[in-house]
Motif scaffolding. Structure first.
Motif, short mmCIF file in Angstrom:
data_model
loop_
_atom_site.label_atom_id
_atom_site.label_comp_id
_atom_site.label_asym_id
_atom_site.label_seq_id
_atom_site.Cartn_x
_atom_site.Cartn_y
_atom_site.Cartn_z
N GLN A 174 -1.80 8.84 -6.22
CA GLN A 174 -2.42 7.53 -6.40
C GLN A 174 -2.75 7.26 -7.86
N LYS A 175 -3.20 8.27 -8.59
CA LYS A 175 -3.51 8.07 -10.02
C LYS A 175 -2.26 7.65 -10.77
N SER B 270 0.82 -1.21 0.00
CA SER B 270 0.00 0.00 0.00
C SER B 270 0.85 1.26 0.00
N LYS C 23 0.25 5.96 -9.55
CA LYS C 23 0.48 4.55 -9.21
C LYS C 23 -0.46 3.65 -10.00
N ASP C 24 -1.73 4.05 -10.10
CA ASP C 24 -2.72 3.24 -10.80
C ASP C 24 -2.43 3.13 -12.29
#
Length: 157
Positions: free
Chosen positions: A66-67, A20, A69-70
């Motif tokens: 986070q985007k 995470s 990473k995605d």
């Protein structure tokens, strides 16, 4: 038996925490040609220098995004030090550092990607699967601008 279960739970917890909190690991410019042969994707370059405080800030923002990473499995991301001194082969052509004074200069690849020898840092360059430039920004991107860029990349895939 309780020890084994406890050990397994702790191990799973540590692995889940690490996953995470995984950071974005940039791809290597030295391997991008072979990566593109195997699996063509857009390439997002971030041209930086060691002395640029805005570059350090930009890198920190990316690692928290986070985007980013995605989307990391749908594009190649390369942080490129525009003042590195080694020779690099990109698209079959060799590029090297070009000094402009005593211990200063710019790598030819940074200038070629930027389409100019006048570079401000950080600089963002996005190329498509055929290495055609489709986006260039010579400045710090705010987090919402990074998200807009990532949304546009995701939409075009």
């Amino acid at each position: 038996m309780k020890r084994i279960v406890r050990f397994l739970l702790i191990t799973i917890g540590i692995c889940a925490w690490q996953n995470s909190h995984a950071q974005i690991i940039p791809d290597s410019i030295e391997h991008i040609d072979s990566l593109m042969l195997k699996s063509p994707r857009p390439i997002l370059f971030l041209l930086t220098t060691d002395w640029c405080k805005y570059c350090a800030l930009q890198k920190k923002q990316i690692r928290k995004n986070q985007k980013f990473k995605d989307l990391s499995d749908k594009l190649y991301f390369i942080e490129f030090d525009a003042e590195r001194k080694d020779k690099i082969t990109y698209q079959g052509k060799e590029y090297s550092f070009k000094p402009s004074g005593l211990n200063v200069g710019t790598h030819e690849l940074a200038s070629a990607l930027n389409k100019s020898s006048q570079i401000s840092y950080p600089s963002w360059i996005l190329v498509d699967k055929e290495f055609n430039p489709i986006f260039k920004q010579n400045s710090l991107l705010k987090p919402d601008q990074i998200n807009d860029l990532l949304d546009a990349i995701a939409y075009s895939l």
